[in-house]
Design an enzyme around this catalytic site. Structure first.
Site, mmCIF file in Angstrom:
data_model
loop_
_atom_site.group_PDB
_atom_site.id
_atom_site.type_symbol
_atom_site.label_atom_id
_atom_site.label_comp_id
_atom_site.label_asym_id
_atom_site.label_seq_id
_atom_site.Cartn_x
_atom_site.Cartn_y
_atom_site.Cartn_z
ATOM 1 N N GLY A 7 0.851 -1.193 0.000
ATOM 2 C CA GLY A 7 0.000 0.000 0.000
ATOM 3 C C GLY A 7 0.883 1.238 0.000
ATOM 4 N N GLY A 76 -5.520 -0.283 1.766
ATOM 5 C CA GLY A 76 -6.905 -0.283 2.224
ATOM 6 C C GLY A 76 -7.616 0.994 1.908
ATOM 7 N N ILE A 115 -0.955 -0.825 9.909
ATOM 8 C CA ILE A 115 -1.404 0.571 10.044
ATOM 9 C C ILE A 115 -2.867 0.726 9.573
ATOM 10 C CG2 ILE A 115 -0.990 2.955 9.293
ATOM 11 C CD1 ILE A 115 1.954 2.444 9.322
ATOM 12 N N ARG A 148 -0.393 12.641 19.731
ATOM 13 C CA ARG A 148 -1.306 13.798 19.748
ATOM 14 C C ARG A 148 -1.520 14.293 21.180
ATOM 15 N NH1 ARG A 148 -4.985 10.579 15.487
ATOM 16 N NH2 ARG A 148 -4.286 11.628 13.582
ATOM 17 N N HIS A 172 -7.608 2.091 19.209
ATOM 18 C CA HIS A 172 -7.315 3.234 18.339
ATOM 19 C C HIS A 172 -8.647 3.573 17.669
ATOM 20 C CE1 HIS A 172 -5.545 5.929 15.466
ATOM 21 N NE2 HIS A 172 -5.916 5.183 14.436
ATOM 22 N N THR A 222 -5.019 11.982 7.312
ATOM 23 C CA THR A 222 -3.891 12.250 8.199
ATOM 24 C C THR A 222 -2.645 11.597 7.598
ATOM 25 O OG1 THR A 222 -4.325 10.277 9.516
ATOM 26 C CG2 THR A 222 -5.374 12.308 10.245
HETATM 27 N N1 LIG Z 1 -3.358 3.366 12.389
HETATM 28 C C1 LIG Z 1 -3.296 4.672 12.201
HETATM 29 O O1 LIG Z 1 -2.937 5.409 13.120
HETATM 30 C C2 LIG Z 1 -3.667 5.234 10.848
HETATM 31 C C3 LIG Z 1 -3.396 6.574 10.532
HETATM 32 C C4 LIG Z 1 -3.741 7.032 9.275
HETATM 33 C C5 LIG Z 1 -4.338 6.170 8.350
HETATM 34 N N2 LIG Z 1 -4.592 4.884 8.703
HETATM 35 C C6 LIG Z 1 -5.193 3.933 7.773
HETATM 36 O O2 LIG Z 1 -4.217 3.570 6.797
HETATM 37 C C7 LIG Z 1 -4.890 3.111 5.626
HETATM 38 C C8 LIG Z 1 -4.335 3.852 4.421
HETATM 39 O O3 LIG Z 1 -4.665 5.229 4.497
HETATM 40 P P1 LIG Z 1 -4.242 6.226 3.298
HETATM 41 O O4 LIG Z 1 -4.672 7.579 3.733
HETATM 42 O O5 LIG Z 1 -2.833 5.982 2.898
HETATM 43 O O6 LIG Z 1 -5.208 5.714 2.148
HETATM 44 P P2 LIG Z 1 -4.949 5.819 0.556
HETATM 45 O O7 LIG Z 1 -6.275 5.575 -0.090
HETATM 46 O O8 LIG Z 1 -4.213 7.063 0.238
HETATM 47 O O9 LIG Z 1 -3.975 4.596 0.290
HETATM 48 C C9 LIG Z 1 -4.380 3.269 0.331
HETATM 49 C C10 LIG Z 1 -3.603 2.559 -0.754
HETATM 50 O O10 LIG Z 1 -3.877 1.160 -0.649
HETATM 51 C C11 LIG Z 1 -3.822 0.667 -1.979
HETATM 52 N N3 LIG Z 1 -4.440 -0.650 -2.080
HETATM 53 C C12 LIG Z 1 -5.752 -0.975 -2.075
HETATM 54 N N4 LIG Z 1 -5.889 -2.297 -2.233
HETATM 55 C C13 LIG Z 1 -4.638 -2.833 -2.332
HETATM 56 C C14 LIG Z 1 -4.119 -4.150 -2.519
HETATM 57 N N5 LIG Z 1 -4.919 -5.187 -2.652
HETATM 58 N N6 LIG Z 1 -2.781 -4.294 -2.569
HETATM 59 C C15 LIG Z 1 -1.944 -3.256 -2.454
HETATM 60 N N7 LIG Z 1 -2.387 -1.980 -2.299
HETATM 61 C C16 LIG Z 1 -3.716 -1.779 -2.231
HETATM 62 C C17 LIG Z 1 -4.568 1.734 -2.788
HETATM 63 O O11 LIG Z 1 -4.313 1.615 -4.174
HETATM 64 C C18 LIG Z 1 -4.010 3.003 -2.169
HETATM 65 O O12 LIG Z 1 -2.876 3.496 -2.866
HETATM 66 C C19 LIG Z 1 -6.387 3.366 5.877
HETATM 67 O O13 LIG Z 1 -7.000 2.192 6.346
HETATM 68 C C20 LIG Z 1 -6.370 4.422 6.972
HETATM 69 O O14 LIG Z 1 -7.572 4.452 7.711
HETATM 70 C C21 LIG Z 1 -4.258 4.403 9.920
#
Ligand SMILES: NC(=O)c1ccc[n+]([C@@H]2O[C@H](COP(=O)([O-])OP(=O)(O)OC[C@H]3O[C@@H](n4cnc5c(N)ncnc54)[C@H](O)[C@@H]3O)[C@@H](O)[C@H]2O)c1
Length: 300
Positions: A7, A76, A115, A148, A172, A222
């Site tokens: 990802g 995701g 993540i 934060r 979280h 974020t």
């Molecule tokens: N845990 C935390 O503290 C935290 C903080 C921020 C974001 N997140 C989570 O992280 C995740 C990603 O967020 P983001 O803002 O980067 O989203 P985003 O949409 O910018 O990036 C997600 C990426 O995943 C890719 N993807 C989808 N299916 C895939 C697969 N089968 N194989 C490989 N790649 C695939 C998409 O093409 C995309 O580029 C989300 O679930 C978000 O909620 C978690």
């Protein structure tokens, strides 16, 4: 040290870039369902190498992640500002289970760093399907919420955020528990600070709970604080520093993945450390754990 990213969206790319600036790996591999996205992000990082620590910056598919020391799962669908993280459960569960199984086939000795949200449920799922021991499946957990919390406390009381010891534990998500009773600044109780008032702490706790939604509403997601938090965990693993971080790991006492202060080093995460809590904080943590368990029960 080889760190691979499954990802390469906003968060994956930002964590990879921050890791490269910190010189955390000799090899960084970016992958994404949209291969051009992974390629674009890898080239963008690579093109700055004249001024950053040296590493091989690659892009590819899951096969190119083979032999990774750490696999970071950031694939995701992210949430919108007004959506709870748990709404992503049905969207991301099948996807993450498949990706984790495949990644571990190619890197059986890796540490998995989760993540993707809903973080606690995805960490539990990854633990269940990966076959890895609990210490090798680490969720970012409340490390970001804790960052934060410390940052807002620092702003509120005009002190250095790095001097503050304060933790957010539990989910979280909506039921996260900012621990108030044990906040210290370099060992000195927060209550000793000039200008201390408990109402200010309540305001900070409220701000921490809405912090993520606020940024998502303003800029669509974020990115920087998650990248800084993720790289704190990666750095603890890479440098084997045994830093105490509230990562999310499967907890045999609670029977589910939950975030608590934990030693993090080259072996992964553990042991979890006992943080003193008031009865009220303990009750809030129990409620948070129950919430995670209810979501985990919804896993297909
Ligand atoms: N845990 C935390 O503290 C935290 C903080 C921020 C974001 N997140 C989570 O992280 C995740 C990603 O967020 P983001 O803002 O980067 O989203 P985003 O949409 O910018 O990036 C997600 C990426 O995943 C890719 N993807 C989808 N299916 C895939 C697969 N089968 N194989 C490989 N790649 C695939 C998409 O093409 C995309 O580029 C989300 O679930 C978000 O909620 C978690």
């Amino acid at each position: 040290m080889k760190i691979s990213f499954i990802g390469s969206g906003k968060v994956g790319a930002a964590v990879a870039y921050t890791a490269s600036l910190k010189g955390l790996a000799q090899e960084i591999v970016l992958t994404d369902a949209f291969s051009d996205k992974a390629r674009g992000e890898a080239l963008d990082i690579l093109q700055g190498q004249a001024f950053t620590p040296q590493a091989q910056i690659k892009y590819g598919d899951i096969k190119d992640t083979a032999g990774s020391d750490i696999i970071v799962i950031t694939a995701g669908i992210p949430r919108k500002a007004d959506e709870p993280r748990v709404l992503l459960l049905s969207r991301n569960a099948g996807l993450i289970a498949g990706l984790v199984k495949e990644a571990v086939l190619y890197s059986p000795d890796c540490i998995l760093f989760m993540i993707t949200n809903p973080l606690d449920v995805m960490t539990q799922l990854a633990y269940q399907v990966s076959g890895l021991s609990a210490n090798r499946v680490i969720g970012m957990g409340t490390v970001l919420d804790t960052a934060r919390y410390r940052s807002y406390l620092a702003e509120q009381f005009g002190i250095d955020a790095r001097d503050i010891d304060a933790y957010v534990v539990g989910e979280h998500g909506e039921t996260m528990v900012p621990l108030v009773s044990q906040i210290t600044i370099k060992g000195i109780p927060l209550t000793e600070l000039p200008g201390y008032e408990s109402a200010a702490i309540d305001r900070v706790c409220d701000e921490v709970r809405i912090a993520s939604g606020q940024v998502i509403a303003l800029k669509g997601g974020t990115v920087f604080a998650p990248a800084a938090s993720a790289c704190a965990v990666l750095e603890a693993i890479v440098k084997d520093s045994n830093q105490i971080l509230p990562v999310c790991t499967y907890n045999s006492e609670y029977g589910v993945a939950v975030s608590l202060p934990t030693l993090v080093g080259r072996h992964g995460a553990g042991p979890v450390l006992n943080v003193p809590m008031t009865d009220c904080e303990k009750a809030a943590l129990e409620k948070s754990v129950a919430n995670i368990k209810a979501y985990v029960a919804e896993l297909p």
